[in-house]
Design an enzyme around this catalytic site. Sequence first.
Site, mmCIF file in Angstrom:
data_model
loop_
_atom_site.group_PDB
_atom_site.id
_atom_site.type_symbol
_atom_site.label_atom_id
_atom_site.label_comp_id
_atom_site.label_asym_id
_atom_site.label_seq_id
_atom_site.Cartn_x
_atom_site.Cartn_y
_atom_site.Cartn_z
ATOM 1 N N CYS A 64 -4.747 69.026 79.985
ATOM 2 C CA CYS A 64 -5.707 69.888 79.287
ATOM 3 C C CYS A 64 -4.881 70.671 78.293
ATOM 4 O O CYS A 64 -4.092 71.520 78.673
ATOM 5 C CB CYS A 64 -6.435 70.831 80.241
ATOM 6 S SG CYS A 64 -7.405 72.060 79.349
ATOM 7 N N CYS A 117 -6.099 74.773 78.264
ATOM 8 C CA CYS A 117 -5.879 75.647 79.420
ATOM 9 C C CYS A 117 -5.519 74.786 80.620
ATOM 10 O O CYS A 117 -4.449 74.203 80.647
ATOM 11 C CB CYS A 117 -7.052 76.602 79.670
ATOM 12 S SG CYS A 117 -8.689 75.871 79.616
ATOM 13 N N SER A 118 -6.403 74.673 81.588
ATOM 14 C CA SER A 118 -6.020 73.860 82.749
ATOM 15 C C SER A 118 -7.232 73.151 83.340
ATOM 16 O O SER A 118 -7.375 73.094 84.555
ATOM 17 C CB SER A 118 -5.326 74.722 83.794
ATOM 18 O OG SER A 118 -6.156 75.800 84.166
ATOM 19 N N CYS A 119 -8.118 72.626 82.496
ATOM 20 C CA CYS A 119 -9.256 71.859 83.007
ATOM 21 C C CYS A 119 -8.732 70.679 83.822
ATOM 22 O O CYS A 119 -7.841 69.952 83.368
ATOM 23 C CB CYS A 119 -10.119 71.360 81.853
ATOM 24 S SG CYS A 119 -10.938 72.702 80.980
#
Lengths: 147, 210
Positions: free
Chosen positions: B111, B114-116
């Site tokens: 991602c 961010c941190s999907c």
Amino acid sequence: MNTTTHNDYQAVGLPLDGEGPVFEKPWQAQAFSLIVHLHQAGLFPWKDWVRVFSETIKAAPAQPGESANDAYYRQWLTALESLVATLGLTAGDDIARRAGEWRQAYLNTPHGQPVRLQHASQPPTPCHAHGHPPRHEPVAVSPRLAN
Amino acid sequence: MSHIHDHNHPHDHTEPPEDIELRVKALESLLLEKGLVDPAALEALIDTYEHKVGPRNGAQVVARAWSDPQYRRRLLEDGTAAIAELGFSGVQGEDMRVVENSAQVHNVTVCTLCSCYPWPTLGLPPAWYKSAPYRSRIVIDPRGVLAEFGLTIPADKEVRVWDSSAELRYLVLPERPAGTDGWSEAQLAELVTRDSMIGTGLPKAPGAAA
């Protein structure tokens, strides 16, 4: 793990497999990790945990429709809250208030962004929902190098 | 485009988890603030245990795809629906797309913003997945970053990097290891690692799983 062994876990009936504890949901692993961590930090002897936990199981038995793991870790968390209150680490009212703040933080956080506690009072600016549309092709390709 | 948000839009908030999970988060954050919890030590513990939550779901999906060609076809055509068949769905309603590794192509997911991460199938993301260096460098130099994970992609293979977002999350379907003919789904699932479904690793070799 140095200070707790599989025998300790058997004393509290922890669901185990060959590698150690098993969990169905992330919060169960988080609740488990918290008590192990507090114990390893020397805040209470493991036998105290065994006692508080077994009292909680008696007082709050599994409910109809609850999975074995859900019931077990519901009791685990109730016992954890009771132990930290007894030790004077944090009060039940504080936990309820903070849980409400976390709920608000979720509601204030745009879908896809990490949820942070400060979002409860200060919503973040959206990044993903508006700036990061779904991408249906690779974002990068490194072609084959040979030939 | 207007930046005033329509509050009925389903993507402008994150659905809160069940009460019990909020209580765990409450307790953890209170104890952290009081200095009663060492964040690094706690994170290491949680990482150890959480690793055991989700990847098993993803491993079941991969093992089914390796065993059942029709399921594999459904999975590649409509990942969201095929994964839901096994009872796993994105809690926030996100779509899943599965990309298949082959002799010609290796896939890896990130991602970039961010941190999907597809946590219902993979558990919570490892710390490096959320780190800025991984997020930027995997796009710039995928082969170099994969080599740092100990994964050298042959020069005659293409590497594709897929960017997960809030609405669409990627899962890698690794190649079935050789030497597993006749294995049951349960046996196959034991070979599937978290990193093999992110694309930064490969499934375990049959001999190593015993």
